[in-house]
Design an enzyme around this catalytic site. Sequence first.
Site, mmCIF file in Angstrom:
data_model
loop_
_atom_site.group_PDB
_atom_site.id
_atom_site.type_symbol
_atom_site.label_atom_id
_atom_site.label_comp_id
_atom_site.label_asym_id
_atom_site.label_seq_id
_atom_site.Cartn_x
_atom_site.Cartn_y
_atom_site.Cartn_z
ATOM 1 N N LEU A 1 0.846 -1.190 0.000
ATOM 2 C CA LEU A 1 0.000 0.000 0.000
ATOM 3 C C LEU A 1 0.883 1.242 0.000
ATOM 4 C CD1 LEU A 1 -2.647 -0.966 2.736
ATOM 5 C CD2 LEU A 1 -2.962 -1.017 0.262
ATOM 6 N N HIS A 2 0.554 2.197 -0.877
ATOM 7 C CA HIS A 2 1.315 3.444 -0.863
ATOM 8 C C HIS A 2 0.526 4.648 -1.369
ATOM 9 C CE1 HIS A 2 1.670 2.440 -5.122
ATOM 10 N NE2 HIS A 2 2.015 3.687 -5.338
ATOM 11 N N ARG A 3 -0.631 4.433 -1.983
ATOM 12 C CA ARG A 3 -1.348 5.559 -2.577
ATOM 13 C C ARG A 3 -1.944 6.458 -1.487
ATOM 14 N NH1 ARG A 3 -2.092 5.399 -8.131
ATOM 15 N NH2 ARG A 3 -1.361 3.453 -9.063
#
Length: 371
Positions: free
Chosen positions: A212-214
């Site tokens: 996850l990074h958005r």
Amino acid sequence: MHKVNLACIVGARPNFMKMEPLLLAFESYPDVNPVLIHTGQHYDANLSDVFFDELGMKRPDISLEVGSGKHGVQTARILERMEQTLEDGTAGGQPYDRVVVVGDVNSTMAATLAAVKLGIPVAHVEAGLRSFDRTMPEEINRIVTDSLSDMLFVSEPAGIENLRREGHADEQLHLVGNVMIDTLQRLLPQARDRNTLREHNLQPGQYGVVTLHRPANVDEPEVLAKLLDVLVETSGRLKLVVPLHPRTRQRIEDFGFAGKLANAPGLVVLPPLGYLDFLALTSQSLLVVTDSGGLQEESTVLGIPCLTMRPNTERPVTVDDGTSTLIGSDAEKLARHIDQILNGDYPRGVVPDLWDGRAADRIAKVLFDDA
């Protein structure tokens, strides 16, 4: 005979996996001179070297070293340095006959703009993808790049329809498959031979992978807290491997959530991984939770359930035919679908047409045999 001089542009790590099979395919054409130009949009000496080594990819012929920055600043730097590089021509002083760009990063768009202003035609690989969400910088890059390119190489049928709707002529459009899958298929045996699973005490099919990074998932404390709670609860039933993006790690620390991870022994938190180690993990997992575009594609080909933490996708074939389900940032929906997978009730997908490891060969044929 005059050599065909190609300026092949990469700028960020996902570009490497897309360009590498093209460079391999171009080797079959002795009259083609591909010049690899790395803008340096993403540049970490260690990570970049690892990626080039693992992919067996030649080092860039030219490095522009633009570095990171805000979108406008970075795009301007790339545009300025790319214009000069294209004007200079090849090492032998010959002009470039064509620019080849891949994907949807700032380097893709800026290199395209520099080329067409100099009268150099552009081929865009991975054209036509649309999320229809213009808050995503990548969507703007896709639209601008496609509007300026004269050869559009498309990975799935929806891309052809998008480009036709935007007014592109059929003779510009080429449905060729997915170059990312070319790389995956070539390197999958090598990835699975690595000691990655043993190093982390993992058994094939008995763990999940989470990336996850958005901003929509990690920048709001309430959203991130709920997602982490689902992952912590799941880790009590299934080990979850989390290669933690620097942005996500920083948000977890800023919001005081580090204790959530520390108190969950079933969560295996790792630093970002090289391509082969990451492929070793994802290809042998039971499920994937991600907001990455490329991982939706890879999971579909590998037949692994992919819970995509986005409200939309520019790769609809992964949802319509493949193994991906759009979750958005909905923690409850995530939990329900994880239960579905663990209970063996998740639907099976199929591999899309032309995602067979030969996309780069088809692109080279259009560029050189059919031209």
